[in-house]
Every structure is written in structure tokens, then in C-alpha cells.
Design a protein around this motif. Structure first.
Motif, PDB file in Angstrom:
ATOM      1  N   LEU A 216     -48.495  11.851 -47.081  1.00  0.00           N
ATOM      2  CA  LEU A 216     -49.014  10.483 -46.890  1.00  0.00           C
ATOM      3  C   LEU A 216     -47.782   9.877 -45.807  1.00  0.00           C
ATOM      4  O   LEU A 216     -48.267   9.033 -45.255  1.00  0.00           O
TER       5      LEU A 216
ATOM      6  N   SER B 256     -51.573  16.324 -42.261  1.00  0.00           N
ATOM      7  CA  SER B 256     -51.068  15.062 -41.658  1.00  0.00           C
ATOM      8  C   SER B 256     -51.529  13.804 -42.574  1.00  0.00           C
ATOM      9  O   SER B 256     -52.524  14.255 -43.290  1.00  0.00           O
ATOM     10  N   PRO B 257     -50.866  12.747 -42.467  1.00  0.00           N
ATOM     11  CA  PRO B 257     -51.320  11.500 -43.222  1.00  0.00           C
ATOM     12  C   PRO B 257     -52.824  11.379 -42.944  1.00  0.00           C
ATOM     13  O   PRO B 257     -53.221  10.622 -43.983  1.00  0.00           O
ATOM     14  N   GLU B 258     -53.269  11.837 -41.979  1.00  0.00           N
ATOM     15  CA  GLU B 258     -54.785  11.259 -41.602  1.00  0.00           C
ATOM     16  C   GLU B 258     -55.628  12.330 -41.948  1.00  0.00           C
ATOM     17  O   GLU B 258     -56.926  12.220 -42.028  1.00  0.00           O
ATOM     18  N   ARG B 259     -55.144  13.759 -42.020  1.00  0.00           N
ATOM     19  CA  ARG B 259     -56.242  14.655 -42.540  1.00  0.00           C
ATOM     20  C   ARG B 259     -55.529  15.679 -43.611  1.00  0.00           C
ATOM     21  O   ARG B 259     -54.628  16.337 -43.332  1.00  0.00           O
ATOM     22  N   HIS B 260     -56.068  15.334 -44.784  1.00  0.00           N
ATOM     23  CA  HIS B 260     -55.320  15.753 -46.045  1.00  0.00           C
ATOM     24  C   HIS B 260     -56.527  16.109 -46.930  1.00  0.00           C
ATOM     25  O   HIS B 260     -56.313  15.995 -48.255  1.00  0.00           O
TER      26      HIS B 260
ATOM     27  N   GLU C  89     -62.836  14.913 -41.261  1.00  0.00           N
ATOM     28  CA  GLU C  89     -62.671  13.912 -41.461  1.00  0.00           C
ATOM     29  C   GLU C  89     -63.757  12.967 -41.575  1.00  0.00           C
ATOM     30  O   GLU C  89     -64.863  13.382 -41.463  1.00  0.00           O
TER      31      GLU C  89
END
Length: 288
Positions: free
Chosen positions: A172, A252-256, A98
Motif C-alpha cells: 500500500l 499496486s497500491p490501487e490493485r491489491h 477493481e
């Protein structure tokens, strides 16, 4: 992570030693990409030596070119294995990067695609020089290239880009089930495309006698389509890795980040194929 730290945490060391002063945010430094590039460069050297070793007055032993090509294949596959292992598997359970690291990986993918554009561009320039000369070229009659198989295969690859795009959108939006389903569909479509290309080669080589030795157009055709097939194969492997990680819930929507970079690569391969069909298949059918 240093080697000593990896030992303390039970890490794997199936990669070459990293450089300690590598800038933070870009992950561990690795020599595997350079080994892969060396093997890829050997393909071109082997092909050139093959040309020099054949013909009416060969300049070198005919076995040298194939030997270099086979050796380069071993180096390329070894480097590719180390690269994929280092990038995707050694830290499998750590999840996605991230922040600065994610931005660095996306930038690295853009730079990689820029180098790939140059590689394909060199092949297309070779074809354009052929196309600007006498047409059809000497060295054998061209087969009927723009068949229904090519059109169906093209549609399959285009659809796979859409399924991957909407898989990313689903992730997302937090729709994990839809994300995994569309990702699986993309992988299946990619494999079907590769099967279609193998079938096309079979029809050309066995059915119509159109081989690499058929002339200058044949060398451009098999060189460009084979290079693209290699890229699709690599893309399918990457999508398979992403799909397995998706099954373990690592996105996840934060980790892609991996989904983003693999999508960039797949869309690039799709765009190259469309340009290839227009230039190499449709362009070959047009006579002035």
C-alpha cells in the motif's frame, strides 16, 4: 465474458459453464465451489460411515467409510483445482479487479470465512461435550500435548501473520521489494509450520502410540488439528499464487484485492490455531 467471447480471445475453458444472467461485479458464475463443498461434505459422511462400520457390532461393511472418504477426496481436490484455476489462473494476465468487483470478492471471502467458522465450531462443540464428561476420557491415556514443539509452531504461525500484514502495508506504501520479501517469508513460515505439525503427528503416533483409534479425545484432536492443517495448506497455496503474481508486478497500491482476501483467510487460520491450542492442548492438561 461469454464462451463465444472467450473463444475469440483465445481464452481457456477449464471450468464449468457460467450462468449468463449472473450479477455483474461478481465475476463469472461457477459450479466449482459447489463441487468442492460436495467433496468436503463427503469427508464427514465417510467418517460417519467409518464409525458405523467398526466396533463390536458394525452396521455396514468396514470398507464403505474409507471408500467414501477416498472418493470425496478426489472430488474435493478436483473441485479445488477447478476453483483455483478459474479464480486465479484463467485470467492471470488480466491483473486485479477493481471497483465493485473488488468489493464483491472481499464480501465473498467474509461469507466464506463465516461458513468456515461454523465448520470449526461444530468440531469444537464436539470436543466441549467430551470435556464436560469424565476426564481424562476413557479409551487410553493422553500423551503430554503441550510440548515445546507446539509452542514453537504456534509462534511461527503468529509471526507469519505479522509478516503478511506488513507485506500488505508495504504494498500500500508502494514498497514492492519489501512486499515481495515479506510475502516470501510468510510462505516459508507457513511451510515450516506444516512441517512442524507433521513432526508432531509422527511423535504422537510412532513415539507414543497416540492414534485416531485411541478414544474420543483422539478423534477430536486429529479431526480438529487435521482440519486446520488442511486450511493452512490451502492458505500456503494461495500465498504462493499471490507471490508468483507479485513477481510479475501485478499488484499496486490501487490493485491489491487478492492480497487483501488471502490476508483475511490467513489471519483467520492463525486465530483458529491460537484458540485450538488454548482449548485442545492447554485445556486437555487441566484437570479438576
Amino acid at each position: 465474458m461469454s464462451v463465444d467471447e472467450a473463444d475469440e480471445h483465445g481464452g481457456h475453458h477449464h471450468h464449468l459453464p457460467a450462468v449468463e444472467d449472473w450479477p455483474r461485479g461478481f465475476g463469472e458464475a461457477s459450479w466449482w465451489p459447489f463441487i468442492t463443498a460436495l467433496g468436503g461434505a463427503g469427508f464427514y459422511i465417510g467418517a460417519a460411515l467409518f464409525v458405523l462400520g467398526n466396533g463390536s457390532e458394525p452396521l455396514i461393511d468396514p470398507i464403505v467409510g474409507p471408500a467414501v472418504f477416498v472418493g470425496s477426496t478426489v472430488v474435493f481436490l478436483a473441485g479445488l483445482y477447478g476453483w483455483l484455476y478459474h479464480a486465479f489462473i484463467v485470467n492471470f494476465w488480466e491483473g486485479e479487479p477493481e471497483g465493485t468487483s473488488a468489493r464483491g470478492l472481499r464480501l465473498a471471502m467474509l461469507l466464506f470465512l463465516g461458513s468456515e467458522l461454523s465448520t470449526f465450531g461444530a468440531g469444537f462443540v464436539y470436543y466441549f461435550f467430551i470435556r464436560a464428561g469424565t476426564w481424562p476420557p476413557t479409551g487410553g491415556e493422553l500423551p503430554h500435548l503441550l510440548s515445546s514443539l507446539v509452542l514453537i509452531n504456534t509462534a511461527i504461525l503468529v509471526v507469519s501473520s505479522f509478516t503478511l500484514h506488513y507485506a500488505h502495508i508495504a504494498l500500500l506504501n508502494g514498497k514492492r521489494g519489501r512486499f515481495k520479501g515479506l510475502l516470501a517469508a510468510t510462505l516459508v513460515l507457513g511451510i515450516i509450520f506444516l512441517g512442524g505439525q507433521v513432526l508432531e503427528y509422527y511423535e504422537f503416533i510412532v513415539g507414543e502410540g497416540f492414534t485416531l483409534q485411541q478414544g474420543i479425545y483422539a478423534s477430536a484432536f486429529f479431526g480438529l488439528t487435521g482440519l486446520h492443517g488442511l486450511h493452512v495448506t490451502l492458505g500456503a497455496v494461495l500465498i504462493a499464487i499471490v507471490f508468483i503474481r507479485a513477481l510479475y508486478g501485478q499488484y499496486s497500491p490501487e490493485r491489491h484485492t487478492s492480497v487483501s482476501t488471502v490476508s483475511m483467510y490467513w489471519h483467520f487460520v492463525d486465530a483458529v490455531w491460537i484458540f485450538l491450542v488454548v482449548v485442545l492442548y492447554v485445556g486437555a492438561e487441566i484437570t479438576f
